[in-house]
Write a protein that holds these residues in place. Structure first.
Motif, PDB file in Angstrom:
ATOM      1  N   GLY A  68       0.875  -1.318  -0.459  1.00 34.94           N
ATOM      2  CA  GLY A  68      -0.133   0.010   0.188  1.00 34.94           C
ATOM      3  C   GLY A  68       0.932   0.820   0.126  1.00 34.94           C
ATOM      4  O   GLY A  68       0.000   2.341  -0.497  1.00 34.94           O
ATOM      5  N   VAL A  69       1.990   1.170  -0.198  1.00 39.72           N
ATOM      6  CA  VAL A  69       2.603   2.333   0.209  1.00 39.72           C
ATOM      7  C   VAL A  69       3.887   2.318  -1.367  1.00 39.72           C
ATOM      8  O   VAL A  69       3.794   3.382  -1.756  1.00 39.72           O
ATOM      9  CB  VAL A  69       4.159   1.969   1.304  1.00 39.72           C
ATOM     10  N   THR A  70       4.241   1.398  -1.763  1.00 40.35           N
ATOM     11  CA  THR A  70       5.017   1.044  -2.732  1.00 40.35           C
ATOM     12  C   THR A  70       4.495   1.075  -4.249  1.00 40.35           C
ATOM     13  O   THR A  70       3.245   0.791  -3.848  1.00 40.35           O
ATOM     14  CB  THR A  70       6.522  -0.137  -2.964  1.00 40.35           C
ATOM     15  N   LYS A  90      10.525  -9.793  -0.008  1.00 36.48           N
ATOM     16  CA  LYS A  90      10.530  -8.266  -0.136  1.00 36.48           C
ATOM     17  C   LYS A  90      11.786  -7.541   0.421  1.00 36.48           C
ATOM     18  O   LYS A  90      11.870  -7.790   1.640  1.00 36.48           O
ATOM     19  CB  LYS A  90       9.136  -7.089  -0.351  1.00 36.48           C
ATOM     20  N   CYS A  91      12.758  -7.122  -0.535  1.00 35.78           N
ATOM     21  CA  CYS A  91      13.714  -6.487   0.020  1.00 35.78           C
ATOM     22  C   CYS A  91      13.524  -5.093   0.662  1.00 35.78           C
ATOM     23  O   CYS A  91      13.645  -4.723   0.228  1.00 35.78           O
ATOM     24  CB  CYS A  91      15.625  -6.436  -1.068  1.00 35.78           C
ATOM     25  N   GLU A  92      14.326  -5.271   2.002  1.00 31.70           N
ATOM     26  CA  GLU A  92      14.125  -3.570   2.692  1.00 31.70           C
ATOM     27  C   GLU A  92      14.688  -2.528   1.911  1.00 31.70           C
ATOM     28  O   GLU A  92      14.867  -1.080   1.851  1.00 31.70           O
ATOM     29  CB  GLU A  92      13.893  -3.984   3.905  1.00 31.70           C
ATOM     30  N   ASN A  93      15.690  -2.855   1.866  1.00 33.20           N
ATOM     31  CA  ASN A  93      17.036  -1.891   0.667  1.00 33.20           C
ATOM     32  C   ASN A  93      16.909  -1.789  -0.862  1.00 33.20           C
ATOM     33  O   ASN A  93      16.996  -0.517  -1.344  1.00 33.20           O
ATOM     34  CB  ASN A  93      18.368  -2.227   1.097  1.00 33.20           C
ATOM     35  N   CYS A  94      16.736  -2.253  -1.250  1.00 38.63           N
ATOM     36  CA  CYS A  94      16.363  -2.089  -2.555  1.00 38.63           C
ATOM     37  C   CYS A  94      15.068  -2.150  -3.395  1.00 38.63           C
ATOM     38  O   CYS A  94      15.406  -1.971  -4.409  1.00 38.63           O
ATOM     39  CB  CYS A  94      18.005  -2.900  -3.565  1.00 38.63           C
ATOM     40  N   GLY A  95      14.179  -2.798  -2.604  1.00 38.10           N
ATOM     41  CA  GLY A  95      12.852  -3.210  -3.453  1.00 38.10           C
ATOM     42  C   GLY A  95      12.723  -4.411  -3.790  1.00 38.10           C
ATOM     43  O   GLY A  95      11.755  -4.524  -4.565  1.00 38.10           O
ATOM     44  N   THR A  96      13.679  -5.265  -4.915  1.00 38.53           N
ATOM     45  CA  THR A  96      13.264  -6.185  -5.035  1.00 38.53           C
ATOM     46  C   THR A  96      12.139  -7.136  -4.080  1.00 38.53           C
ATOM     47  O   THR A  96      12.050  -7.398  -3.544  1.00 38.53           O
ATOM     48  CB  THR A  96      14.642  -7.091  -5.207  1.00 38.53           C
ATOM     49  N   PHE A 127       7.382 -11.963   3.159  1.00 33.75           N
ATOM     50  CA  PHE A 127       8.066 -11.670   3.814  1.00 33.75           C
ATOM     51  C   PHE A 127       9.196 -10.752   3.728  1.00 33.75           C
ATOM     52  O   PHE A 127       9.866 -10.436   2.769  1.00 33.75           O
ATOM     53  CB  PHE A 127       8.512 -12.681   3.605  1.00 33.75           C
ATOM     54  N   TYR A 128      10.048  -9.728   4.645  1.00 33.05           N
ATOM     55  CA  TYR A 128      10.248  -8.887   4.378  1.00 33.05           C
ATOM     56  C   TYR A 128      11.841  -8.761   5.359  1.00 33.05           C
ATOM     57  O   TYR A 128      11.851  -9.776   5.864  1.00 33.05           O
ATOM     58  CB  TYR A 128      10.127  -7.182   5.263  1.00 33.05           C
ATOM     59  N   GLY A 129      12.767  -8.152   3.956  1.00 36.90           N
ATOM     60  CA  GLY A 129      13.990  -8.542   4.497  1.00 36.90           C
ATOM     61  C   GLY A 129      14.899  -8.166   3.897  1.00 36.90           C
ATOM     62  O   GLY A 129      14.544  -7.186   2.986  1.00 36.90           O
ATOM     63  N   LEU A 130      16.036  -8.589   3.829  1.00 36.03           N
ATOM     64  CA  LEU A 130      17.724  -8.355   2.813  1.00 36.03           C
ATOM     65  C   LEU A 130      17.051  -9.444   2.045  1.00 36.03           C
ATOM     66  O   LEU A 130      17.600 -10.894   2.243  1.00 36.03           O
ATOM     67  CB  LEU A 130      18.990  -8.119   3.727  1.00 36.03           C
ATOM     68  N   SER A 135      22.089  -8.250   1.581  1.00 35.74           N
ATOM     69  CA  SER A 135      22.901  -8.928   2.886  1.00 35.74           C
ATOM     70  C   SER A 135      23.994  -8.816   2.962  1.00 35.74           C
ATOM     71  O   SER A 135      25.047  -8.117   3.512  1.00 35.74           O
ATOM     72  CB  SER A 135      22.438  -9.963   3.367  1.00 35.74           C
ATOM     73  N   ASP A 136      25.262  -9.040   1.540  1.00 35.18           N
ATOM     74  CA  ASP A 136      26.519  -9.369   1.125  1.00 35.18           C
ATOM     75  C   ASP A 136      27.008  -8.002   1.418  1.00 35.18           C
ATOM     76  O   ASP A 136      28.139  -7.817   2.314  1.00 35.18           O
ATOM     77  CB  ASP A 136      26.782  -9.642   0.229  1.00 35.18           C
ATOM     78  N   LYS A 137      26.616  -7.198   0.652  1.00 37.71           N
ATOM     79  CA  LYS A 137      26.799  -5.429   0.990  1.00 37.71           C
ATOM     80  C   LYS A 137      27.158  -5.054   2.180  1.00 37.71           C
ATOM     81  O   LYS A 137      27.866  -4.333   2.772  1.00 37.71           O
ATOM     82  CB  LYS A 137      26.039  -4.699  -0.187  1.00 37.71           C
TER      83      LYS A 137
END
Length: 144
Positions: A68-70, A90-96, A127-130, A135-137
């Motif tokens: 509902g945000v993106t 869903k990656c919380e960093n890059c949005g993938t 599920f949200y995470g990296l 994560s490697d970065k």
């Protein structure tokens, strides 16, 4: 299912071909607009949304509204209907946004249904995470 016909433009054909070429990915309207711009055929986002909505109605695209945000994203499914049978990451960093088709998730679904009397909507479950890359970065940066 009979698909309604409507006038097709060169831009609509380009959008559909782009979506088909990226059928294993979730595509946003902005990604389509950037593609068309690079091809020398700029199209407004409202026009793109209208065309995508028609393709969703015809069953050729799956529309995902994750949080509902993106922005909504779309995936070409053609005549395939299996796309609703999995969870998403869903990656919380890059949005993938990643399709998670894993037997363990079916076990989770069955457990929650049988032991907690709750029928999970896998289509809307995220599920949200990296992702691995982010994560490697992060781990590389923390190691410095």
């Amino acid at each position: 299912m009979v698909k309604p016909s409507y006038y097709k433009t060169k831009q609509q054909d380009m959008i559909l071909k782009y979506l088909i070429s990226k059928k294993n990915q979730h595509i946003t309207v902005n990604m389509i607009a950037e593609f068309l711009e690079k091809q020398g055929t700029p199209v407004g986002v409202t026009t793109i949304y209208r065309h995508l909505d028609k393709l969703v109605e015809q069953g050729e695209l799956q529309k995902y509204i994750i949080d509902g945000v993106t922005s909504a994203c779309f995936q070409y499914i053609g005549d395939e209907t299996h796309c609703h049978e999995h969870f998403h990451l869903k990656c919380e960093n890059c949005g993938t946004l990643i399709h998670l088709e894993c037997g363990y998730m079916k076990d989770l679904y069955t457990h929650v249904l049988n032991h907690h009397a709750f029928d999970i909507n896998s289509f809307k479950t995220v599920f949200y995470g990296l992702c691995r890359s982010c994560s490697d970065k992060k781990n590389h940066t923390e190691a410095l």
